[in-house]
Design a protein around this motif. Structure first.
Motif, mmCIF file in Angstrom:
data_model
loop_
_atom_site.group_PDB
_atom_site.id
_atom_site.type_symbol
_atom_site.label_atom_id
_atom_site.label_comp_id
_atom_site.label_asym_id
_atom_site.label_seq_id
_atom_site.Cartn_x
_atom_site.Cartn_y
_atom_site.Cartn_z
ATOM 1 N N MET A 49 0.835 -1.205 0.000
ATOM 2 C CA MET A 49 0.000 0.000 0.000
ATOM 3 C C MET A 49 0.868 1.252 0.000
ATOM 4 O O MET A 49 1.994 1.220 0.494
ATOM 5 N N LYS A 50 0.306 2.333 -0.533
ATOM 6 C CA LYS A 50 0.944 3.620 -0.335
ATOM 7 C C LYS A 50 0.390 4.217 0.946
ATOM 8 O O LYS A 50 -0.829 4.396 1.089
ATOM 9 N N ILE A 51 1.292 4.497 1.882
ATOM 10 C CA ILE A 51 0.916 5.033 3.192
ATOM 11 C C ILE A 51 1.688 6.323 3.403
ATOM 12 O O ILE A 51 2.922 6.339 3.369
ATOM 13 N N VAL A 52 0.970 7.420 3.621
ATOM 14 C CA VAL A 52 1.598 8.714 3.873
ATOM 15 C C VAL A 52 1.664 8.941 5.378
ATOM 16 O O VAL A 52 0.651 8.847 6.075
ATOM 17 N N VAL A 53 2.860 9.217 5.874
ATOM 18 C CA VAL A 53 3.062 9.464 7.301
ATOM 19 C C VAL A 53 3.299 10.952 7.504
ATOM 20 O O VAL A 53 4.361 11.476 7.157
ATOM 21 N N VAL A 54 2.296 11.631 8.029
ATOM 22 C CA VAL A 54 2.406 13.069 8.301
ATOM 23 C C VAL A 54 3.166 13.234 9.620
ATOM 24 O O VAL A 54 2.795 12.657 10.637
ATOM 25 N N GLY A 55 4.235 14.029 9.573
ATOM 26 C CA GLY A 55 5.159 14.053 10.701
ATOM 27 C C GLY A 55 6.168 12.921 10.561
ATOM 28 O O GLY A 55 6.737 12.445 11.541
ATOM 29 N N GLY A 56 6.400 12.511 9.324
ATOM 30 C CA GLY A 56 7.197 11.326 9.043
ATOM 31 C C GLY A 56 8.690 11.468 9.248
ATOM 32 O O GLY A 56 9.426 10.488 9.082
ATOM 33 N N THR A 57 9.158 12.654 9.620
ATOM 34 C CA THR A 57 10.580 12.829 9.914
ATOM 35 C C THR A 57 10.841 12.956 11.413
ATOM 36 O O THR A 57 11.988 13.129 11.829
ATOM 37 N N GLY A 58 9.783 12.889 12.233
ATOM 38 C CA GLY A 58 9.919 13.054 13.675
ATOM 39 C C GLY A 58 10.249 11.764 14.395
ATOM 40 O O GLY A 58 10.552 10.734 13.779
ATOM 41 N N LEU A 59 10.166 11.803 15.719
ATOM 42 C CA LEU A 59 10.549 10.666 16.558
ATOM 43 C C LEU A 59 9.797 9.395 16.186
ATOM 44 O O LEU A 59 10.401 8.362 15.889
ATOM 45 N N ILE A 60 8.474 9.445 16.204
ATOM 46 C CA ILE A 60 7.673 8.268 15.876
ATOM 47 C C ILE A 60 7.546 8.104 14.365
ATOM 48 O O ILE A 60 7.604 6.993 13.833
ATOM 49 N N GLY A 61 7.394 9.198 13.648
ATOM 50 C CA GLY A 61 7.199 9.134 12.204
ATOM 51 C C GLY A 61 8.354 8.477 11.473
ATOM 52 O O GLY A 61 8.142 7.659 10.567
ATOM 53 N N SER A 62 9.576 8.803 11.847
ATOM 54 C CA SER A 62 10.726 8.209 11.166
ATOM 55 C C SER A 62 10.803 6.704 11.435
ATOM 56 O O SER A 62 11.159 5.926 10.548
ATOM 57 N N LYS A 63 10.438 6.287 12.638
ATOM 58 C CA LYS A 63 10.403 4.859 12.956
ATOM 59 C C LYS A 63 9.311 4.165 12.139
ATOM 60 O O LYS A 63 9.497 3.047 11.626
ATOM 61 N N LEU A 64 8.168 4.807 12.029
ATOM 62 C CA LEU A 64 7.054 4.253 11.256
ATOM 63 C C LEU A 64 7.425 4.061 9.790
ATOM 64 O O LEU A 64 7.160 3.005 9.204
ATOM 65 N N VAL A 65 7.990 5.088 9.198
ATOM 66 C CA VAL A 65 8.359 5.013 7.781
ATOM 67 C C VAL A 65 9.309 3.842 7.553
ATOM 68 O O VAL A 65 9.151 3.053 6.611
ATOM 69 N N ALA A 66 10.307 3.697 8.430
ATOM 70 C CA ALA A 66 11.270 2.605 8.275
ATOM 71 C C ALA A 66 10.601 1.244 8.408
ATOM 72 O O ALA A 66 10.845 0.329 7.607
ATOM 73 N N LYS A 67 9.728 1.098 9.405
ATOM 74 C CA LYS A 67 9.063 -0.193 9.631
ATOM 75 C C LYS A 67 8.138 -0.548 8.468
ATOM 76 O O LYS A 67 8.083 -1.704 8.031
ATOM 77 N N LEU A 68 7.394 0.426 7.967
ATOM 78 C CA LEU A 68 6.464 0.168 6.867
ATOM 79 C C LEU A 68 7.208 -0.200 5.583
ATOM 80 O O LEU A 68 6.778 -1.075 4.831
ATOM 81 N N ARG A 69 8.329 0.465 5.342
ATOM 82 C CA ARG A 69 9.121 0.130 4.160
ATOM 83 C C ARG A 69 9.705 -1.275 4.267
ATOM 84 O O ARG A 69 9.774 -2.005 3.273
#
Length: 246
Positions: A1-21
Motif C-alpha cells: 500500500m501507499k501510506i503517507v506518514v504526516v510528521g514522518g521525519t519526527g521521533l515516531i514518524g521516522s520509525k514508522l516510515v522505516a518499519k512500513l518500508r
C-alpha cells in the motif's frame, strides 16, 4: 500500500516510515522538510495522490494553548479535506491516553478537538491513544523541577518505548479501520514518583524526587488513573530497564 506518514521525519514518524518500508509498503514521509506543509496545504495533494492510508503523528511546534489548538485544527482540517479529494480509505492518528480526563490541559484539549474533526470527517479512521514515551522521561522530569527538586505525584504511570508505539501504529494502519480507538502502553506499571526516583538514579542525576500529591503535570493536577489506560490496552514489549537509552 501507499501510506503517507504526516510528521514522518519526527521521533515516531521516522520509525514508522522505516518499519512500513521493511514490510514492503510505499511509505512517504510528509513534513515541511519534504515539501509538505499541512498548515498551508502546500504539497498535500501531490503527497496523497494514490495513497490508501494516511497516518498523522505530527506535533505542534508550540504548546501554548491557543497556538496548539490552532495547529491541530488547521492541520487536521487541511489534511482531511485533501484525503477526501484523494480518496484515502483510512486515517490513523496518534493521540494520548487520558485526554478526556484533563480537558483543562491546553495540549490535551487540542488533541480532543483534533479527534472530533476526524470522527466527523466521514473518512474511516483509527485513533491510537498512547501513554508517555520513554524518550520523553527526561523532559517530564525537567518540567516537574522547581528549586532543584523534581516534584511528582504518586499516581499510576505506564510509559512505552517509541519503537513499540511505531509498531502498534503501523499494525493499526495496515488493518481495517476501527472507527474508534485503541489504547497502548508499556508492559510495566509504576508509581510515577518511584519511576522518576529510579530513573534519575540510573541517569546519575543528583536531583531529589519529592512525592507531592498536588504536583502538576504540565499544568494539570493528576488523579490516580489520569495517565494510564484501561484493562484492554495493547502492551508494548520493551521494559524501561531494558530500553538501553536511559
Amino acid at each position: 500500500m501507499k501510506i503517507v506518514v504526516v510528521g514522518g521525519t519526527g521521533l515516531i514518524g521516522s520509525k514508522l516510515v522505516a518499519k512500513l518500508r521493511e514490510q514492503g509498503h510505499e511509505a512517504v514521509a510528509a513534513a515541511p522538510t519534504t515539501g509538505v506543509d499541512t498548515l498551508t496545504g502546500e504539497g498535500l495533494a501531490g503527497a496523497l495522490a494514490g495513497a490508501q492510508v494516511v497516518i498523522d503523528v505530527s506535533n505542534s511546534p508550540s504548546f501554548e494553548r491557543a497556538a496548539v489548538l490552532r495547529f491541530f485544527e488547521t492541520s487536521t482540517g487541511n489534511l482531511l479535506r485533501a484525503e477526501a479529494e484523494a480518496g484515502v480509505r483510512h486515517h490513523v492518528a496518534l493521540s494520548i491516553v487520558g485526554t478526556e480526563r484533563m480537558p483543562e490541559n491546553g495540549y490535551f484539549a487540542a488533541k480532543i478537538a483534533q479527534e472530533r474533526l476526524i470522527e466527523k470527517s466521514g473518512i474511516p479512521f483509527s485513533l491510537v491513544h498512547s501513554t508517555q514515551f520513554f524518550e520523553f522521561a527526561r523532559g517530564i522530569a525537567d518540567e516537574a523541577t522547581a528549586d532543584g527538586e523534581v516534584h511528582v505525584a504518586p499516581v499510576l504511570f505506564q510509559p512505552i518505548a517509541g519503537d513499540d508505539v511505531a509498531e502498534a501504529v503501523g499494525r493499526t494502519a495496515v488493518g481495517p479501520p476501527l472507527n474508534g480507538r485503541i489504547e497502548i502502553a508499556g508492559p510495566e506499571r509504576f508509581r510515577m514518583d518511584e519511576f522518576f526516583r529510579q530513573a534519575l538514579a540510573a541517569w546519575g542525576d543528583p536531583r531529589e524526587v519529592v512525592t507531592d500529591p498536588h504536583a502538576r503535570y504540565f499544568g494539570s493536577e493528576l488523579s490516580e488513573r489520569s495517565l494510564v489506560p484501561g484493562d484492554a490496552a495493547v502492551l508494548g514489549r520493551t521494559r524501561y530497564q531494558d530500553w538501553g537509552r536511559m
